[in-house]
Design a protein around this motif. Structure first.
Motif, PDB file in Angstrom:
ATOM      1  N   LEU A   1     -10.234   9.169   5.215  1.00  0.00           N
ATOM      2  CA  LEU A   1     -10.002   7.746   4.635  1.00  0.00           C
ATOM      3  C   LEU A   1     -11.386   7.103   5.349  1.00  0.00           C
ATOM      4  O   LEU A   1     -11.697   6.268   4.948  1.00  0.00           O
ATOM      5  CB  LEU A   1      -8.712   7.153   5.319  1.00  0.00           C
TER       6      LEU A   1
ATOM      7  N   VAL B   1      -2.909   8.507  -0.761  1.00  0.00           N
ATOM      8  CA  VAL B   1      -2.814   9.765  -0.499  1.00  0.00           C
ATOM      9  C   VAL B   1      -1.779  10.362  -1.401  1.00  0.00           C
ATOM     10  O   VAL B   1      -0.824  10.174  -1.433  1.00  0.00           O
ATOM     11  CB  VAL B   1      -2.521  10.096   0.981  1.00  0.00           C
TER      12      VAL B   1
ATOM     13  N   ALA C   1       0.503   9.348   6.154  1.00  0.00           N
ATOM     14  CA  ALA C   1       0.884   7.857   6.086  1.00  0.00           C
ATOM     15  C   ALA C   1       1.629   7.241   6.984  1.00  0.00           C
ATOM     16  O   ALA C   1       1.582   5.802   7.055  1.00  0.00           O
ATOM     17  CB  ALA C   1       1.384   7.884   4.556  1.00  0.00           C
TER      18      ALA C   1
ATOM     19  N   VAL D   1      -3.205   3.479   5.021  1.00  0.00           N
ATOM     20  CA  VAL D   1      -2.788   3.925   3.847  1.00  0.00           C
ATOM     21  C   VAL D   1      -2.059   3.098   2.924  1.00  0.00           C
ATOM     22  O   VAL D   1      -0.935   2.493   3.297  1.00  0.00           O
ATOM     23  CB  VAL D   1      -1.842   5.410   3.725  1.00  0.00           C
TER      24      VAL D   1
ATOM     25  N   ALA E   1       1.503   6.449  -1.030  1.00  0.00           N
ATOM     26  CA  ALA E   1       1.508   7.760  -0.636  1.00  0.00           C
ATOM     27  C   ALA E   1       2.516   8.558  -1.804  1.00  0.00           C
ATOM     28  O   ALA E   1       3.726   8.240  -1.911  1.00  0.00           O
ATOM     29  CB  ALA E   1       2.175   8.131   0.507  1.00  0.00           C
TER      30      ALA E   1
END
Length: 358
Positions: free
Chosen positions: A189, A205, A219, A225, A228
């Motif tokens: 990331l 993700v 996450a 994030v 997910a």
């Protein structure tokens, strides 16, 4: 099936009807795999000829058709079949061919882990929309699947979407020291966050198979994030139940109130929208996903149901084209630049049920 759209429609139709296609024995499966591999070879040659003539757009489409056909062939072969390795090699070669013809640069990069400074390889495909600050997704392959194999599947999905892709393999991530996999994904990331055309506030993700478990932990720990595709903590919950049952020799499960609290514990730590891919070869069953969604009605949990296509002696075959398309549409929607609605408790909420055929 001369273009990408018709090739993918044909492959999806084949996988939907595979139960009626005589694939109940290994010989029938190998025969069909050979036909799809032959189709992939035909598209491959067509792409090479178009490239030699300077018709790059035609070459790219032909190579994408080849990658789709090879992926169907790979799934029809037993894991121990030597033909599987050959098809995987063809997929990797197709990825290389395709990358050389892209207007934007597809890079083989090294990600340095913030945990121990080790370097692991990844594929980075920037969004094709030059000048725009676009979202990005970290894609983690399922176990025993290379990053190149997963990239061969997502290439047709990512092109035409304003989204950057970083692909890593499950083996590389899971072979980190205990608890360190989420730090490596945080480093992924970090890498995406400093890319010129990536919006660092819109990075998601996507984990397949057991990588869905890794994606959940990542996450839950890294609040950056933005979306997910994961298992919501259900795999570890199931393992905990099995361990309790083994140690106590008890068949019963904890009472419902305790089960609710434990089952929802991990997903409540996640501050982003969550998509649970249930059924098929995934680690989450539909009943588990629905129970978790009901437990966490105040959080953003969506469900994508993968219907069983066929179960026979070599295992289960899924319609990966339909599920992949739905997953990327969900990611594209959740990572769109907009303010989500808020519930009465102030939490963002837009829970919905997704099915592969929607």
């Amino acid at each position: 099936m001369s273009d990408l759209a018709s090739t993918r429609r044909g492959a999806a139709a084949f996988l939907e009807n595979v139960a009626f296609s005589g694939l109940h024995e290994a010989v029938g499966s190998r025969d069909w795999a050979a036909k799809w591999r032959e189709l992939g070879d035909t598209h491959f040659r067509r792409g090479d000829l178009s490239s030699a003539k300077g018709a790059i757009d035609e070459a790219r489409e032909a190579w994408l058709c080849a990658l789709t056909a090879f992926e169907v062939a790979r799934r029809l072969l037993d894991e121990d079949d030597p033909g599987g390795e050959q098809v995987s090699a063809q997929i990797e070669l197709g990825v290389q061919r395709f990358g050389s013809a892209l207007q934007q640069k597809m890079e083989r990069v090294q990600i340095t882990s913030c945990w121990n400074q080790s370097e692991l390889p990844a594929y980075f495909l920037p969004a094709s929309h030059a000048g725009l600050c676009c979202p990005a997704v970290i894609c983690v392959s399922r176990e025993q699947e290379s990053a190149a194999t997963l990239l061969g599947r997502v290439l047709p999905l990512s092109l035409g979407r304003a989204i950057s892709i970083l692909v890593v393999s499950h083996d590389d991530v899971s072979n980190q020291p205990p608890g360190a996999s989420k730090f490596f994904l945080s480093s992924c990331l970090d890498f995406l966050s400093v890319q010129d055309n990536v919006d660092p506030t819109r990075i998601g993700v996507y984990g397949e198979g057991l990588s869905a478990v890794i994606a959940t932990d990542f996450a839950a720990e890294d609040t950056r994030v933005a979306a997910a595709v994961c298992d919501g903590g259900l795999w570890n919950w199931a393992r905990r139940l099995a361990s309790i049952g083994w140690m106590t020799r008890a068949a019963e499960v904890p009472n419902e109130q305790l089960a609710w609290a434990r089952r929802s514990q991990r997903v409540r730590q996640m501050k982003c929208p969550v998509l649970l891919v249930a059924g098929g070869r995934g680690v989450v069953s539909l009943s588990e996903a629905v129970s978790l969604q009901n437990d966490c009605a105040d959080t953003r949990i969506d469900i994508l149901t993968i219907p069983q296509t066929s179960i026979f002696r070599l295992g289960e075959i899924e319609n990966f084209l339909a599920s992949d398309d739905r997953i990327f549409r969900w990611l594209e929607h959740k990572l769109a630049k907009r303010m989500p609605p808020t519930g009465s408790d102030g939490q963002r909420s837009d829970t919905a049920m997704f099915r592969a055929g929607d």
